[in-house]
Design a protein around this motif. Sequence first.
Motif, PDB file in Angstrom:
ATOM      1  N   LEU A 182      10.246  -4.609  -0.742  1.00  0.00           N
ATOM      2  CA  LEU A 182       9.883  -5.864  -1.372  1.00  0.00           C
ATOM      3  C   LEU A 182      11.067  -6.317  -1.852  1.00  0.00           C
ATOM      4  CD1 LEU A 182       7.918  -7.959  -2.357  1.00  0.00           C
ATOM      5  CD2 LEU A 182       7.727  -6.764  -4.721  1.00  0.00           C
ATOM      6  N   ALA A 236       4.161  -6.799  -5.602  1.00  0.00           N
ATOM      7  CA  ALA A 236       4.358  -5.482  -5.900  1.00  0.00           C
ATOM      8  C   ALA A 236       3.128  -4.669  -5.786  1.00  0.00           C
ATOM      9  CB  ALA A 236       5.272  -5.406  -7.150  1.00  0.00           C
ATOM     10  N   LEU A 245       7.864   2.844  -3.358  1.00  0.00           N
ATOM     11  CA  LEU A 245       8.478   1.663  -3.449  1.00  0.00           C
ATOM     12  C   LEU A 245       9.726   1.223  -3.524  1.00  0.00           C
ATOM     13  CD1 LEU A 245       7.643  -1.892  -3.598  1.00  0.00           C
ATOM     14  CD2 LEU A 245       7.348  -1.197  -6.165  1.00  0.00           C
ATOM     15  N   THR A 247      12.463  -1.991  -3.992  1.00  0.00           N
ATOM     16  CA  THR A 247      12.542  -3.285  -4.232  1.00  0.00           C
ATOM     17  C   THR A 247      14.231  -3.729  -3.776  1.00  0.00           C
ATOM     18  OG1 THR A 247      13.270  -2.764  -6.680  1.00  0.00           O
ATOM     19  CG2 THR A 247      10.846  -3.381  -6.064  1.00  0.00           C
ATOM     20  N   VAL A 259      12.773  -7.206 -11.933  1.00  0.00           N
ATOM     21  CA  VAL A 259      12.039  -6.287 -11.530  1.00  0.00           C
ATOM     22  C   VAL A 259      11.400  -5.393 -12.490  1.00  0.00           C
ATOM     23  CG1 VAL A 259      12.046  -3.846 -10.215  1.00  0.00           C
ATOM     24  CG2 VAL A 259      12.901  -6.278  -9.194  1.00  0.00           C
ATOM     25  N   LEU A 263       7.563  -5.079 -13.664  1.00  0.00           N
ATOM     26  CA  LEU A 263       6.751  -3.948 -13.085  1.00  0.00           C
ATOM     27  C   LEU A 263       6.771  -2.922 -14.413  1.00  0.00           C
ATOM     28  CD1 LEU A 263       8.715  -2.959  -9.579  1.00  0.00           C
ATOM     29  CD2 LEU A 263       6.400  -4.316 -10.136  1.00  0.00           C
TER      30      LEU A 263
END
Length: 410
Positions: A182, A236, A245, A247, A259, A263
């Motif tokens: 992402l 996300a 994941l 980023t 972020v 998150l």
Amino acid sequence: MVRAPLLPVAEALSRIRGAMQPVAAETVALPDAHGRILAAPVLSRRTQPPFAMSAMDGYAVRAADLASIPATLKLIGQAPAGTAFEGIVGPGEAVRIFTGGPVPQGADTIVIQENTEGDGDKVTVLKAAEPGVYIRPEGLDFREGDCLLQAGKRLGARDIALAAAMNVPWLPVRRRPRIALLATGDELVRPGEPIGPQQIVTSNNLGLAGIIARAGGEPIDLGIAPDNREALAAMAAGARGADMLITLGGASVGDHDLVQSVLGEQGLVVDFWRIAMRPGKPLIFGHVGDTPLIGLPGNPVSALVCGLIFVQPAIAALLDDQAQLHARSRARLGCDLPENDERQDYLRASLMPAAPDHPLAGELLATPFARQDSSMLSALARADCLVIRPPHAPQAKAGDWVDILELNAL
């Protein structure tokens, strides 16, 4: 506010690898197993060779009949590859045999055809042979039940060929870890899209996808999240079900670096987020629920170097890849370098043999580029290696030994 000290690279790498749990196994056909990581030991299903066979074209005889040379023997049959001579070789007899042919009962040596003269149903042996010469005994290579391929091995062409010889048509391998990517930032557009006056073309996601695929993972591109809390949270969420994941951008401490805060509302627990390295200090590692997260910096070189240093070993841990280590080696330094500060440097450098008239002629010289700005992706693309400068490394002179990471091997 007093910040925690920067985390050393080795400790950061150890924490990341230690947090990864190997993914499940799946069974694939032999032709599809190349490059995959073996999930369980593999035992041979046959003995190789399955019988004593000839290693040369010639004649299967009894060594005792060759005590006096030349020796003329009666030809009683033949044993080509794939066909056995069913009789027994007795005194004064020979069987014509070819490479791979089963050694007939009674024979204990092979006389190569160059050392014989044939005449109808007779053959004259011109040179004696000791027992066992040019005979491959049963089980010379391996036997049924032998464990020849170990779990954690990345399967190459030789391993696939061996498995085939073992009569193993299917192999248990680790499934490819699904790695969600992402990118974040209003300033980013995809290659080929219209570009605004203040925008740049995203490259990190494509470079990281290549690192992931090379390491054995399956990259899942979630797109580019704008600098908007709701949009970032929604995008996300697409990482649900992924094994990791990653980023890109938004890992620093600016007003638009969202972020950690966004998150965090979804359960992000941060293990660490600042590493004593250059390029790549603002790197986040933690978990969103059960999903490991690595937040890479937005600068292209920082992102890709951190991908090589941290993401690739993390995928190796997910795969339980026992041999996936950094291709670290040594070379001679091609120029002087100043004393280093508290951060471990990864300097983009050329790597080539010293010229014939150089004092170190023939040895590999690693020469860091003069400009090491973390935005200069072209310098990384043309680099052959990264010169590693530990924290507080003293001044180095041209010709000194230095540790390097060879980029082509990575």
